[in-house]
Scaffold this active site. Sequence first.
Site, mmCIF file in Angstrom:
data_model
loop_
_atom_site.group_PDB
_atom_site.id
_atom_site.type_symbol
_atom_site.label_atom_id
_atom_site.label_comp_id
_atom_site.label_asym_id
_atom_site.label_seq_id
_atom_site.Cartn_x
_atom_site.Cartn_y
_atom_site.Cartn_z
ATOM 1 C CD GLU A 143 3.997 -5.478 4.261
ATOM 2 O OE1 GLU A 143 4.157 -4.627 5.293
ATOM 3 O OE2 GLU A 143 4.374 -5.024 3.037
ATOM 4 C CD GLU A 240 6.751 0.703 3.944
ATOM 5 O OE1 GLU A 240 6.731 0.210 2.902
ATOM 6 O OE2 GLU A 240 6.140 0.019 5.056
#
Length: 260
Positions: A143, A240
């Site tokens: 990511e 998240e």
Amino acid sequence: MLRFTANLSLLFAELPLLERFQAAKQHGFEAVEIQFPYTLPAEQIQNLLDQQDLQLVLFNVDADILLQGGEGLAAVPEKRDQFKTAVEQALVYAERLKPRVINVLPGRCLDPQRLGEYQTTLLENLSYAASAFAELGITTVFEAVNSYDMPGFIVDSSQGMLDVLAKVDHPNLRMQYDIYHMSRMGEDCAGFLRQHLDKIGHIQFADCPGRGQPGSGGVDFDTLFDIIAASDYKGWVGAEYRPTGITAASLDWLKTCAVK
């Protein structure tokens, strides 16, 4: 169809970790993810999942002291052996827990003069991890993280992820797309998702600014979730975020999105 996971490292943080599995199930989640599960034995995690009939979709390869301000493991030339040890540790957990994806955090380079070395090391380590997890049928993802929260992060943009993906060129490597981080960088998340969902193995989200639940900032989640729901994306979407209060009070978005 949208499928949501609760990231137990951030959600239900008002409870001990062992109690967060039950809380996630009680509040409508069918799957969870954990940033770093290694404080609990894999067998204990599996028992908790079985008790609540939950899937564990994702966890990260260990990243050393990245979250405490360090450089992490995946891009540091002197830590190649330590990274491989971390992959071996993740493989042990993966054999037991069978996640859908495992995330490798690229990490930081705190010496700009060495950036090229770090980038080369990252490519090599991503290829190594992708091959290792492929043996278990698990997709490797990586990511981009915004450079405001983590200055010096090796990959801090969507284009940076695309560049890394093309250079590694491994069939088992995909992007993990984090809506919060790319929003923090001022990017067009909707446009990127429309164009590149086929290259994404996992999605995470939080509102921006603040990294709270949807509705606490300025991100247009209705549009983003509609794009994902209407696409051929078969992965999960991970909540998240850091709830602005108790987690249960932050879940209005889940009731709304359950019908998408």
